[in-house]
Design an enzyme around this catalytic site. Sequence first.
Site, PDB file in Angstrom:
ATOM      1  N   LYS A   1     -42.165  27.568  57.827  1.00 36.92           N
ATOM      2  CA  LYS A   1     -41.636  28.313  58.965  1.00 36.92           C
ATOM      3  C   LYS A   1     -41.641  29.819  58.714  1.00 36.92           C
ATOM      4  CE  LYS A   1     -37.556  28.694  61.957  1.00 36.92           C
ATOM      5  NZ  LYS A   1     -36.231  28.154  62.280  1.00 36.92           N
ATOM      6  N   GLN A   2     -41.230  30.222  57.496  1.00 34.55           N
ATOM      7  CA  GLN A   2     -41.038  31.651  57.220  1.00 34.55           C
ATOM      8  C   GLN A   2     -41.060  31.875  55.714  1.00 34.55           C
ATOM      9  OE1 GLN A   2     -36.957  32.960  58.070  1.00 34.55           O
ATOM     10  NE2 GLN A   2     -36.391  30.807  58.289  1.00 34.55           N
TER      11      GLN A   2
ATOM     12  N   GLU B   1     -37.279  26.090  57.034  1.00 41.33           N
ATOM     13  CA  GLU B   1     -36.507  25.008  57.657  1.00 41.33           C
ATOM     14  C   GLU B   1     -37.382  23.887  58.220  1.00 41.33           C
ATOM     15  OE1 GLU B   1     -32.864  27.885  59.142  1.00 41.33           O
ATOM     16  OE2 GLU B   1     -34.823  27.991  60.091  1.00 41.33           O
TER      17      GLU B   1
END
Length: 342
Positions: free
Chosen positions: A166-167, A54
């Site tokens: 982010k991930q 994101e």
Amino acid sequence: AYAIWQYWIITQDDEFLFDYGAEIIIETARFGAGILKQGNDGYYHIPNVVGPDEYHELVDDNAFTNIMVAHNIEVCLNVLNVMQEKAPEKFKSLMGKLSLTEDEISYWKKLQNKIYTGYDAETGIYEQFKGYFNLEDIKVADYEPRNTAMDIILGREKTRKSKVIKQADVLMFMFLLKEKFSIETIAKNYEYYEPKTGHGSSLSPSIHSIIASWIGKKQDAYKYFVQNAMIDLGNNMGNASGGIHIASIGGTWMAVVFGFAGVHATAEGLEICPDLPDKWENVKFSLIFRGQKLDFSINHSVISIKNSGNIPVPVKLGKEEYKELLANREYQGIKHDNWKWK
């Protein structure tokens, strides 16, 4: 759609698939096909999306989104085949209810291998989204130790123009669709994206732990397992007062069972290839697969599996062929260089 298909693989619950799941899978495949746009390169693209990462919003051709849409369409075609074979009357009824035509099904078949994925054949790396490779390369390790998210440290604009994510994003679709990728490809993408991942979400460390287990990076796998477990136990994200991170707790279980124990469910049966952390002596857990309870006890050199159910269950140990584990029987495997049935 992914979850429904996985549920059917694990349970073989035809009634749920035919009466409820199929409709969801068809409509989500229809939606996915509807947002694809054919480009001048002949491939189909999806513009303006936000993928799992994101930190980069409204990007074109996010690999996770495109590949999961392609998977949804593939699953839809599989479901239609299963229904035609097992429940032709329900298939006919559903076709009428959803106004599904042979032309639409033919269009989905045409899309299958024409959806852009961002795969670079020279490097074996999937570009997270179009233009990602051109962004500034910032190594997250240069900012350790830290207890603040990377987008706060760098600022939103610098983060957006960097490769910091982010991930798990590319690694997420590789986790979900393991059987579609070689271990070599998964390893290459882990090596590329792991240093760029800030783990600004509690959902990220468990996926990294599992994939690190798959590719033999045991120290990374254990490090991310502990990081994930300590999200609530140690309040290492600083927001425990808001409640527990229930999905990351599920990720802790997944890191043990899907990562260290190497469990993977397929349409053929259950696969298992354990590689426990050096610090652990053994792991015990139970699973329900195809309605049968399987009890596992694993150490570094021996695995015991008991089928406590009433019908045989196909299980693949390591690189061995599938073996039918009979009801109310216990089986053992041993490990020298590789796992073998005893």
